[in-house]
Scaffold this motif. Structure first.
Motif, PDB file in Angstrom:
ATOM      1  N   ALA A 137     -52.510  12.617 -22.962  1.00 50.62           N
ATOM      2  CA  ALA A 137     -51.428  13.605 -22.967  1.00 50.62           C
ATOM      3  C   ALA A 137     -50.605  13.493 -24.246  1.00 50.62           C
ATOM      4  N   ARG A 138     -50.262  12.283 -24.612  1.00 50.95           N
ATOM      5  CA  ARG A 138     -49.449  12.098 -25.819  1.00 50.95           C
ATOM      6  C   ARG A 138     -50.229  12.468 -27.075  1.00 50.95           C
ATOM      7  N   ALA A 139     -51.527  12.205 -27.077  1.00 52.19           N
ATOM      8  CA  ALA A 139     -52.345  12.585 -28.230  1.00 52.19           C
ATOM      9  C   ALA A 139     -52.343  14.099 -28.414  1.00 52.19           C
ATOM     10  N   ARG A 140     -52.459  14.838 -27.317  1.00 56.48           N
ATOM     11  CA  ARG A 140     -52.468  16.300 -27.427  1.00 56.48           C
ATOM     12  C   ARG A 140     -51.108  16.819 -27.877  1.00 56.48           C
ATOM     13  N   LEU A 141     -50.052  16.271 -27.338  1.00 59.76           N
ATOM     14  CA  LEU A 141     -48.712  16.714 -27.731  1.00 59.76           C
ATOM     15  C   LEU A 141     -48.447  16.447 -29.209  1.00 59.76           C
ATOM     16  N   GLU A 142     -49.056  15.384 -29.722  1.00 57.01           N
ATOM     17  CA  GLU A 142     -48.848  15.024 -31.126  1.00 57.01           C
ATOM     18  C   GLU A 142     -49.920  15.592 -32.046  1.00 57.01           C
ATOM     19  N   GLY A 143     -50.845  16.374 -31.474  1.00 57.29           N
ATOM     20  CA  GLY A 143     -51.875  17.000 -32.293  1.00 57.29           C
ATOM     21  C   GLY A 143     -52.979  16.067 -32.726  1.00 57.29           C
ATOM     22  N   ARG A 144     -53.176  14.964 -31.996  1.00 58.20           N
ATOM     23  CA  ARG A 144     -54.228  14.010 -32.329  1.00 58.20           C
ATOM     24  C   ARG A 144     -55.454  14.242 -31.438  1.00 58.20           C
ATOM     25  N   PRO A 145     -56.642  13.774 -31.875  1.00 55.77           N
ATOM     26  CA  PRO A 145     -57.837  13.883 -31.018  1.00 55.77           C
ATOM     27  C   PRO A 145     -57.651  13.059 -29.751  1.00 55.77           C
ATOM     28  N   PRO A 146     -58.370  13.400 -28.687  1.00 58.06           N
ATOM     29  CA  PRO A 146     -58.267  12.612 -27.455  1.00 58.06           C
ATOM     30  C   PRO A 146     -58.741  11.186 -27.698  1.00 58.06           C
ATOM     31  N   PRO A 147     -58.201  10.233 -26.986  1.00 61.93           N
ATOM     32  CA  PRO A 147     -58.581   8.831 -27.200  1.00 61.93           C
ATOM     33  C   PRO A 147     -59.990   8.559 -26.709  1.00 61.93           C
ATOM     34  N   PRO A 148     -60.647   7.523 -27.252  1.00 63.25           N
ATOM     35  CA  PRO A 148     -61.968   7.140 -26.740  1.00 63.25           C
ATOM     36  C   PRO A 148     -61.894   6.836 -25.246  1.00 63.25           C
ATOM     37  N   GLY A 149     -62.892   7.282 -24.532  1.00 66.85           N
ATOM     38  CA  GLY A 149     -62.921   7.019 -23.094  1.00 66.85           C
ATOM     39  C   GLY A 149     -62.326   8.115 -22.247  1.00 66.85           C
ATOM     40  N   ALA A 150     -61.701   9.120 -22.877  1.00 70.76           N
ATOM     41  CA  ALA A 150     -61.059  10.175 -22.084  1.00 70.76           C
ATOM     42  C   ALA A 150     -62.086  10.970 -21.301  1.00 70.76           C
ATOM     43  N   ARG A 151     -63.211  11.282 -21.938  1.00 70.25           N
ATOM     44  CA  ARG A 151     -64.223  12.099 -21.258  1.00 70.25           C
ATOM     45  C   ARG A 151     -64.833  11.349 -20.079  1.00 70.25           C
ATOM     46  N   ALA A 152     -65.151  10.071 -20.292  1.00 72.95           N
ATOM     47  CA  ALA A 152     -65.720   9.286 -19.193  1.00 72.95           C
ATOM     48  C   ALA A 152     -64.721   9.160 -18.054  1.00 72.95           C
ATOM     49  N   ALA A 153     -63.440   9.010 -18.404  1.00 70.84           N
ATOM     50  CA  ALA A 153     -62.419   8.920 -17.359  1.00 70.84           C
ATOM     51  C   ALA A 153     -62.345  10.212 -16.563  1.00 70.84           C
ATOM     52  N   ALA A 154     -62.533  11.344 -17.248  1.00 69.08           N
ATOM     53  CA  ALA A 154     -62.520  12.625 -16.539  1.00 69.08           C
ATOM     54  C   ALA A 154     -63.652  12.685 -15.529  1.00 69.08           C
ATOM     55  N   LEU A 155     -64.828  12.197 -15.936  1.00 66.00           N
ATOM     56  CA  LEU A 155     -65.952  12.202 -14.999  1.00 66.00           C
ATOM     57  C   LEU A 155     -65.677  11.287 -13.816  1.00 66.00           C
ATOM     58  N   LEU A 156     -65.131  10.093 -14.111  1.00 66.20           N
ATOM     59  CA  LEU A 156     -64.879   9.146 -13.034  1.00 66.20           C
ATOM     60  C   LEU A 156     -63.831   9.665 -12.060  1.00 66.20           C
ATOM     61  N   SER A 157     -62.977  10.581 -12.525  1.00 64.62           N
ATOM     62  CA  SER A 157     -61.979  11.156 -11.621  1.00 64.62           C
ATOM     63  C   SER A 157     -62.577  12.233 -10.738  1.00 64.62           C
ATOM     64  N   GLU A 158     -63.820  12.671 -11.077  1.00 65.59           N
ATOM     65  CA  GLU A 158     -64.486  13.661 -10.249  1.00 65.59           C
ATOM     66  C   GLU A 158     -65.129  12.977  -9.053  1.00 65.59           C
ATOM     67  N   PRO A 159     -65.326  13.706  -7.976  1.00 60.76           N
ATOM     68  CA  PRO A 159     -66.054  13.114  -6.868  1.00 60.76           C
ATOM     69  C   PRO A 159     -67.506  12.917  -7.248  1.00 60.76           C
ATOM     70  N   SER A 160     -68.089  11.802  -6.863  1.00 61.52           N
ATOM     71  CA  SER A 160     -69.508  11.593  -7.092  1.00 61.52           C
ATOM     72  C   SER A 160     -70.296  12.526  -6.195  1.00 61.52           C
ATOM     73  N   ALA A 161     -71.626  12.550  -6.413  1.00 63.33           N
ATOM     74  CA  ALA A 161     -72.445  13.397  -5.552  1.00 63.33           C
ATOM     75  C   ALA A 161     -72.292  12.981  -4.095  1.00 63.33           C
ATOM     76  N   ALA A 162     -72.262  11.664  -3.858  1.00 60.40           N
ATOM     77  CA  ALA A 162     -72.126  11.197  -2.477  1.00 60.40           C
ATOM     78  C   ALA A 162     -70.779  11.593  -1.899  1.00 60.40           C
ATOM     79  N   ALA A 163     -69.717  11.462  -2.711  1.00 59.59           N
ATOM     80  CA  ALA A 163     -68.391  11.838  -2.221  1.00 59.59           C
ATOM     81  C   ALA A 163     -68.326  13.322  -1.936  1.00 59.59           C
ATOM     82  N   ALA A 164     -68.974  14.104  -2.797  1.00 58.69           N
ATOM     83  CA  ALA A 164     -68.966  15.549  -2.572  1.00 58.69           C
ATOM     84  C   ALA A 164     -69.643  15.891  -1.255  1.00 58.69           C
ATOM     85  N   GLU A 165     -70.698  15.139  -0.926  1.00 64.27           N
ATOM     86  CA  GLU A 165     -71.384  15.398   0.331  1.00 64.27           C
ATOM     87  C   GLU A 165     -70.496  15.061   1.515  1.00 64.27           C
TER      88      GLU A 165
END
Length: 521
Positions: A137-165
C-alpha cells in the motif's frame, strides 16, 4: 459536527436531513449530513471496526464518483462481492496486492480523494493488515513498484482449490451425454490422443523425472525452455529468444530446481513474479507464462494437466462446468484452476492413467475448436511418428502403418485439388472424434474423408459409414456438404450401386475415393 447531525440515528434520516439542508441553502450542513449518512450506512451494513468503516466509506465514495461520471447510479458489484466472499479486510488486501492499481484507486485519485483509497486506509491502520499488504500500500501511494512477494501473497490470500470446494457446492462429477460422447471418442485406442500423443508425452515426463531424481536438472533445460514442442505442449509464440534463454541458463536451471522442490500453485505465482522481476530489469522481453505452466506440468504431472495456455484452459473449464458439474475456482491462477480440474477428473474415476487424464482437457479444447469458423486449427498433415506405434499389437500396427500411408497420399491428392491451405488431416469433429481428412471447398463448405483398411470396397464402406455420419450430423458435428469413403480396393458394382442409391433415394451426398499406395516393406 453539528449537534443535530450527530443525533441522527439512521442513514435514511441523515439523507433526508441533507436534502433539507440543501433546500435551505446550507451546504455545510448538507456535507455533514451526507458524511453522517455514510457512517450510519456502514454500521447498518455490518462494518464495525474503524478500519472496516473506513473501507465502507471508500466504497461509497467510489460509487458516488462513478455515478457522477456516468450520470446514473453505479454500484461496485465486483468489489461488494469480494468484500462479502473474502471478508472486508482480506478483500482490501487482495486489491492492494495486485500488480496494477485497482479502478477504485484510480477513480478516487483522479477525484482528489486518494485519502479514501484502500491503500491509504491500510497505511492508516497498519496493525489490521499483513506486513506485505502495508508495504504494498505504501509503495503504491509513493509511486514505487510493489514489493517482492506481493503477488505470491495475493495468491495465498485466495482460497485454494480445496477451500473453494468447501465454500461452494462441488458434487461428484456427473458426465452428461456430450461429456460421455467426448470421453468415448478420447478413449478410442486408435485415436491420435492416446495412440499418437500419449507415448511421446510419457517419454518426455519420464525423462524429466529421471533427470531430476538423479540430480541432473540441467538435462531438462532444452526440453522445458527451448523446445517449441516437447510433447507436453506446443509453445506456439510463447518461446523466449534462444539467446536470452542461453544467457540466463543458470537462472533457468535454478527455476527447474525450485519447481521440482515445490509444485504448489503458490510457488507457481512466485516463479511468475521472479520472471516479472527479470522483465522489469530488461533481462527478458516478456513473462513466458505458458512456458512456466508447461514446466510445472512436465515436472509435476500428478498435479497439472497439459492445457498450459490459460485462455484455452478457461474454455475447457467452462465446458467441464456445463457438462460434468465442475465448479470453477474463484482464483484466476492457471495453477489453482489446473490443480482443481485434475482433482475433479480424479473424482470421476474414469482415468486409470494420470497422463491420459492430463491430455483429456486439451482433447476437449480441440473438439471445441472445430465448432468455430474459421477454425482455429492450422491446415496441413503430420504423419504419425513411429514411436507412437511401438506399443501396438503387430496386426494392429500393420493396419495403422497402412492407414498412415493412405492418409499421406490422400493429403497430397486433396492438396492438389483444393490447395494446401484448405486441407486438414486428423481434424477434430466436435463430436469427440477425428476425421481422417477434411477439405474446405471454395464455397466454404466441408467435405469429410474417412479411411478404412480392408480387402474389399464393401467392407471399407461398411466400416467408414457410421463414423462419417456421426462426425457429420451428430450435435456439434461438421455438417459437411459431402461425405467421402477412402480405401485401396477397387469399387465393385454392388457397392457402387449402394452409394448411388444413398445419393438418389436418401439425398446423402456420399462417394468413394480409391487411393493407391505402394506395398509397405
Amino acid at each position: 459536527m453539528d449537534e443535530r447531525v450527530a443525533r441522527l440515528k439512521t442513514s435514511q434520516d441523515a439523507c433526508k436531513f441533507a436534502v433539507n439542508a440543501r433546500q435551505k441553502g446550507r451546504p455545510d450542513l448538507e456535507a455533514e449530513a451526507l458524511q453522517r449518512a455514510s457512517e450510519l450506512k456502514a454500521a447498518e451494513e455490518g462494518y464495525t471496526s474503524p478500519a472496516q468503516q473506513a473501507i465502507a466509506l471508500a466504497l461509497y465514495a467510489y460509487e458516488d464518483e462513478q455515478s457522477r461520471r456516468k450520470g446514473r447510479t453505479s454500484r461496485a458489484h465486483r468489489t461488494r462481492r469480494m468484500l462479502k466472499e473474502y471478508g472486508v479486510l482480506a478483500a482490501a488486501e487482495r486489491m492492494v496486492l495486485t500488480r496494477k492499481p485497482s479502478t477504485g484507486y484510480e477513480v478516487l485519485e483522479e477525484a482528489g480523494l486518494q485519502e479514501l483509497s484502500f491503500e491509504s486506509i491500510i497505511d492508516r491502520f497498519p496493525t489490521e493488515f499483513s506486513p506485505i499488504a502495508v508495504e504494498a500500500a505504501r509503495a503504491r501511494l509513493e509511486g514505487r513498484p510493489p514489493p517482492p512477494g506481493a503477488r505470491a501473497a495475493a495468491l495465498l490470500s485466495e482460497p485454494s482449490a480445496a477451500a473453494a470446494e468447501e465454500e461452494l457446492p462441488n458434487p461428484d462429477p456427473v458426465f452428461d451425454d456430450e461429456a460421455r460422447m467426448f470421453l468415448e471418442g478420447f478413449m478410442d485406442p486408435g485415436a491420435w490422443s492416446l495412440a499418437g500423443w500419449l507415448p511421446l508425452y510419457r517419454a518426455t515426463v519420464q525423462a524429466i523425472d529421471r533427470a531430476l531424481s538423479e540430480g541432473r536438472p540441467q538435462d531438462t533445460f532444452e526440453t522445458l525452455w527451448r523446445n517449441q514442442d516437447n510433447a507436453i505442449s506446443h509453445a506456439g509464440q510463447g518461446l523466449l529468444k534462444y539467446e536470452t534463454v542461453d544467457a540466463m541458463r543458470d537462472e533457468f536451471v535454478q527455476v527447474i530446481r525450485d519447481i521440482h522442490e515445490d509444485g504448489s500453485p503458490a510457488n507457481f505465482e512466485r516463479i511468475v513474479e521472479r520472471f516479472e522481476g527479470w522483465r522489469a530489469e530488461g533481462r527478458i522481453g516478456m513473462v513466458p507464462r505458458l512456458l512456466i505452466a508447461r514446466a510445472f506440468a512436465g515436472i509435476h504431472p500428478e498435479r497439472y494437466h497439459t492445457t498450459v495456455d490459460a485462455t484455452r484452459q478457461n474454455q475447457a473449464l467452462d465446458w467441464f462446468a456445463t457438462h460434468t458439474g465442475f465448479v470453477v475456482p474463484r482464483s484466476t491462477s492457471w495453477a489453482v484452476r489446473a490443480q482443481a480440474l485434475t482433482a475433479h477428473l480424479d473424482r470421476a474415476g474414469v482415468f486409470e492413467d494420470v497422463l491420459a487424464r492430463n491430455i483429456f482437457p486439451w482433447f476437449v479444447v480441440d473438439q471445441l475448436r472445430a465448432r468455430t469458423m474459421p477454425p482455429g486449427i492450422p491446415p496441413g498433415h503430420t504423419p504419425r511418428p513411429e514411436l507412437a506405434l511401438v506399443d501396438l499389437p503387430p496386426a494392429r500396427r500393420v493396419i495403422v502403418l497402412r492407414h498412415n500411408a493412405v492418409q499421406t497420399a490422400l493429403f497430397a491428392w486433396l492438396a492438389a485439388e483444393f490447395g494446401n491451405q484448405n486441407v486438414w488431416t486428423e481434424y477434430p469433429t466436435g463430436t469427440g472424434g477425428y476425421a481422417d481428412a477434411v477439405a474446405r471447398r471454395p464455397d466454404g463448405r466441408w467435405q469429410v474423408y474417412e479411411i478404412k483398411i480392408a480387402d474389399t470396397a464393401g467392407e471399407v464402406v461398411r466400416q467408414a459409414m457410421g463414423q462419417l455420419l456421426e462426425y457429420s450430423f451428430r450435435t456439434g458435428g461438421l455438417e459437411p456438404l459431402k461425405l467421402v469413403v477412402v480405401g485401396e480396393p477397387v469399387l465393385d458394382g454392388i457397392t457402387g450401386r449402394f452409394l448411388a442409391r444413398l445419393r438418389t433415394d436418401f439425398h446423402l451426398d456420399i462417394d468413394y475415393l480409391r487411393i493407391e499406395v505402394p506395398a509397405l516393406t
